[in-house]
Design an enzyme around this catalytic site. Structure first.
Site, short mmCIF file in Angstrom:
data_model
loop_
_atom_site.label_atom_id
_atom_site.label_comp_id
_atom_site.label_asym_id
_atom_site.label_seq_id
_atom_site.Cartn_x
_atom_site.Cartn_y
_atom_site.Cartn_z
CG LEU A 289 -2.07 -1.13 1.07
CD1 LEU A 289 -2.84 -0.89 2.94
CD2 LEU A 289 -2.99 -1.10 0.11
N GLY A 290 2.08 1.18 0.56
CA GLY A 290 2.74 2.26 0.49
C GLY A 290 3.92 2.26 1.56
CG PHE B 15 10.58 4.28 11.71
CD1 PHE B 15 11.91 4.50 11.69
CD2 PHE B 15 9.87 5.03 12.29
CE1 PHE B 15 12.32 5.66 12.37
CE2 PHE B 15 10.04 5.93 13.14
CZ PHE B 15 11.46 6.37 12.84
N GLY B 16 8.93 1.84 7.75
CA GLY B 16 8.28 0.66 7.31
C GLY B 16 7.69 0.62 6.08
CB SER B 17 6.78 -1.79 3.25
OG SER B 17 8.07 -1.23 2.61
CB VAL B 18 1.87 -0.01 4.88
CG1 VAL B 18 0.34 -0.46 5.32
CG2 VAL B 18 2.34 0.95 5.86
CE LYS C 23 5.13 2.02 9.99
NZ LYS C 23 4.92 3.21 10.96
CG ASP D 280 6.22 12.57 11.62
OD1 ASP D 280 6.66 13.67 11.35
OD2 ASP D 280 6.21 11.44 11.19
#
Length: 849
Positions: free
Chosen positions: A537-538, A542-545, A559, A655
């Site tokens: 998804l994106g 700190f990582g990919s989803v 995630k 953030d």
């Protein structure tokens, strides 16, 4: 029926005959035995407020408050306030408390009652001229004809928006008149004309109106946006040209004047074109539409219909400048993007360069020749004096490379503009539709400027003997630096791996102790439910989803945390922060996985993705209107208010940015990504912590490392401003002075021109410009440099709900701090770019000047 007719117009007549500022109303009977209602003249020293009245006329979408009227029962001209309105009670359109004004023009309209024998409450209102098309006013604005003879329009706050500037001169103004042709005239005592609306056309011409050199019709931006758009029609030299408003102007239609110096819209003709005859002056008008077409409208059968389309002769199927949009190519009416220089998506607005042209890196500009390509309607192209007839091809290319505003080059040895063979070079600052010229008889050279940063495949276009030493130094330095980074990374990995082995058991034990823990999944289970992490998804901080599906069919977002330095801290912060809290405006954490080196988090699935793609990407399918944006702003505010004030502990998110605002299927906004968040006790007012967040959204007090929840308020203000303006806070595609949104915002505040920065690519945002500008006052409050002067998020919610007003005496010297050191969580690409760009502008340390 005659009694109904008399009652309706008698009501309108009564209102205006009772006003002392107009000459006596003329009430006659015309040849058709219809009453004529005229109050066309006004005296000096008169003012008209823009407020609801029993004399207002409506067509269901707009309300017209007449100041002067000229005509009969069924039809006529009127000048007054023409307003886009929002109805709150559709059952009573004329009740004063059932609609609110969103934007208003001082305008001339054609008024028709298409149901003259049946219904007097519904009118057809056709806008044919306006004074303030680019700067609509609000309710309680005022039009004033001063004692000195100046006609002035002021907004509700007293700001002057428009004026005829007719004070002084040989003939002083005596009054204001609306003529039978629909011409609004300021006249002198001898009845001579001092000023007239016919000399200042907008997008329409009325019967009897001329278009002379120095005047032009300019189309509106869109059907719902009155402001000036892309296309204009004007006399240039010996011709009538339709052209795109660019530098230089790019024409797409020409019609010869054949000895005349002007064109006139006459009954039955326009510049030798035969036009169907009109029965009266009010039954026909001409308009340059927002798609660049010139159309004649006639009143037929109770409605307006197009009776003639002009400018159709000589058009090829690909001859319109926006037939495919910018940076796109037309082939037999089929549109495509240029693979070498643009994205793969073709929209109504065309395509865009993969790498935007940056004037800061002009040494890396190069020209890409587009083979078998021509430009729209080049055979009838007029260059408005910008064609360089003496330049050779190579000199033409060099001129473009030396001029940052140049985006493309057109060159031909046979320009063929009707003057015989002509060699010429034309530099374009805007690139509209290109045409497939394969097999064409005429050779046109088209070069597109692209940004090529030096790589192994794309060496710098400025390579030359005198530049080589600099490049050699650059390459050697880069190689040494890269070697050092690789060595450092290997050492760091070995160290971290050892520490990880020592602490893994402790991690497993500690995570079990977190209270209110969501479901714990095994790594194998998450791998299965995500089909081996195939549907990405994106990217997160700190990582990919990845998208996954639970056993009961529920869609989730998984995630997968990666990296070394911050994974553990991010994982614990995320689970500890939102593992045990549930609020409608916070993304829900469903579960987690803490299995050896694998750290994963399982969230509820948000089908509409993150906010940034809806406000930054120029895709016609991804458009958020004003009402949706206002709802999202409220959702974010409520989510932050919950974190700051309603949890067991205060939670600072730290953030807040569009990428961390997710949208569900109904576009409800939810705050996500708590990897940098900080929990503190309720009785603590501030905390000392290392700098963390994303450049561009960081509050000034981060420089001291002593922060409160007001850092989230500041970030919220930046996000809201981005939503209102439809652009990023740092946009390198903008001119240098407009690159930083906060600097531009401050400048527009000082100029009292905030309407200029409302999202120009969204018609609904433009239409609600007054409300958007009002929302900007909330932004100013949230961006106060002194954090103690910023509101709490709960107070922001009350402001958005309308129960509290924005504080006065605000400081407009916003500070956009330079971040001189590495920022936690900003190591990904966007953060790195933001940090580097900030350092280029030291003036930001003291705020915009």
């Amino acid at each position: 029926m005659d009694q109904q007719r008399s009652l309706c117009w008698a009501t309108v007549l009564l209102v205006f005959t009772s006003l002392t500022y107009v000459y006596p109303t003329i009430y006659l009977v015309n040849a058709h035995h219809q009453p004529v209602v005229d109050y066309p003249i006004a005296n000096l020293s008169t003012s008209w407020p823009n407020s609801p009245s029993s004399s207002d006329l409506s067509d269901g979408s707009f309300v017209f408050s007449p100041i002067l009227l000229r005509g009969s029962i069924g039809a006529g001209f009127g000048c007054g306030f023409y307003c886009n309105v929002i109805y709150t009670n559709s059952a009573c359109l004329f009740c004063n408390d059932t609609y609110t004004y969103s934007a208003c023009l001082f305008a001339v309209v054609i008024i028709y009652n298409p149901y003259v024998e049946e219904n007097y409450t519904q009118f057809n209102l056709e806008l044919v001229w306006s004074a303030n098309r680019n700067h609509p006013v609000k309710r309680n604005a005022t039009l004033e004809l001063t004692q000195d003879g100046d006609l002035i329009l002021a907004d509700a706050n007293g700001t002057s928006v428009w004026s005829t500037n007719t004070v002084g001169g040989e003939n002083s103004v005596s009054g204001l008149n609306l003529t039978e042709e629909g011409n609004l005239v300021l006249f002198a005592r001898n009845k001579s004309t001092v000023w007239q609306s016919f000399d200042h056309p907008t997008d329409s011409l009325l019967l009897g109106q001329k278009l002379v050199p120095g005047q032009k019709l300019t189309a509106r931006a869109s059907e719902s946006n009155w402001s000036q758009g892309l296309y204009s029609l004007a006399i240039h030299g010996d011709g009538l040209f339709a052209y795109v408003e660019s530098n230089p102007p790019q024409s797409y239609y020409k019609s010869s004047l054949e000895g005349n110096s002007y064109v006139e819209f006459e009954n039955g003709s326009f510049n030798r074109e035969v036009v169907p005859l009109a029965s009266t002056h009010i039954s026909q008008f001409m308009r340059l539409e927002d798609d660049g077409q010139l159309k004649v409208y006639g009143w037929r059968g109770g409605h307006w219909e197009v009776v003639l389309e002009l400018m159709t002769s000589g058009f090829s199927e690909c001859g319109h400048p926006m037939v495919c949009g910018k940076y796109s190519k037309c082939t037999n009416s089929q549109c495509s993007c240029l693979d070498e220089t643009s994205s793969n998506e073709t929209t109504d607005l065309g395509c865009s360069l993969v790498t935007p042209i940056s004037c800061n890196y002009s040494e890396y500009h190069t020209l890409l020749e587009l083979n078998n390509t021509s430009y729209f309607n080049l055979y009838t192209q007029d260059t408005f004096g910008y064609l360089d007839e003496k330049t050779e091809l190579e000199d033409c290319k060099k001129s473009c490379l030396a001029n940052c505003s140049c985006k493309a080059v057109l060159f031909s040895y046979d320009w063929g503009l009707g003057y015989g063979t002509l060699q010429g070079c034309l530099l374009l600052s805007e690139v509209f539709s290109l045409i497939n010229n394969e097999g064409g008889l005429r050779k046109i050279y088209v070069f597109l400027k692209v940004q090529k940063y030096p790589t192994a495949q794309y060496p710098s276009p400025t390579d030359s003997p005198q530049n080589k030493p600099r490049h050699v130094t650059f390459i050697l330095g880069s190689s040494l630096g890269a070697s050092f980074v690789v060595f450092f990374m290997i050492a760091c990995c070995l160290f971290l791996f050892k520490k990880k082995q020592e602490s893994e058991d402790l991690d497993e034990f500690s995570i079990i102790q977190v209270p209110g823990m969501p479901t714990r999944f095994s790594y194998e289970a998450l791998r299965d439910m995500t089909s081996n992490f195939n549907n990405k998804l994106g990217e997160g901080g700190f990582g990919s989803v990845f998208q996954g599906t639970l056993g009961d069919g529920t869609k989730v977002a998984v995630k997968l945390l990666n990296g070394f330095c911050q994974v553990k801290k991010s994982f614990f912060a995320e689970v500890e922060t939102i593992g045990s809290i549930h609020q409608v405006n916070l993304v829900r954490l469903i579960g987690f996985c803490a299995q050896k080196s694998h750290k994963l988090l399982v969230y509820e699935y948000m089908p509409n993705g993150s906010l940034d793609k809806w406000i930054f990407q120029r895709n016609q399918e991804l458009i958020l209107g004003w009402q949706s944006r206002r709802k999202i702003i409220m959702d974010i505010a409520k989510g932050l208010a919950y974190l700051h004030e309603e949890c067991r502990q205060k939670i600072f998110h730290l953030d807040i940015k569009p990428q961390n605002i997710l949208l569900d299927e109904n576009f409800n906004a939810k705050i996500s990504d708590f990897g940098l968040s900080k929990l503190i006790d309720k009785d603590q007012s501030q905390v000392v912590t290392t700098m963390r967040g994303t450049p561009g959204y960081l509050a000034p007090e981060w420089l001291s490392s002593i922060i409160t929840e007001k850092v989230d308020v500041y970030s919220f203000g930046v996000v809201v401003l981005e939503m209102l303006c439809g652009r990023k806070n740092l946009d390198r595609s903008q001119p240098e002075e407009d690159m930083h949104l906060l600097s531009l915002f401050k400048r527009k505040v000082e100029e009292e021109r905030l309407i200029d920065i409302v999202d120009k690519n969204n018609d609904e945002m433009q239409l609600h410009g007054a409300e958007v500008v009002e929302m900007m006052r909330v932004v100013v409050w949230c961006l106060q440099s002194d954090f103690s002067k910023r509101p709490s998020m709960s107070l922001v919610v009350k402001v958005l709900e309308g129960s509290v007003d924005v504080e006065n005496n605000l400081d407009y010297n916003f500070i956009n701090p330079v971040i001189p050191r590495t920022i936690a969580g900003a190591g990904h690409q966007e953060g790195a770019i933001g940090a580097a760009s900030t350092l280029l502008f030291p003036s930001a340390l003291s705020g915009p000047r």
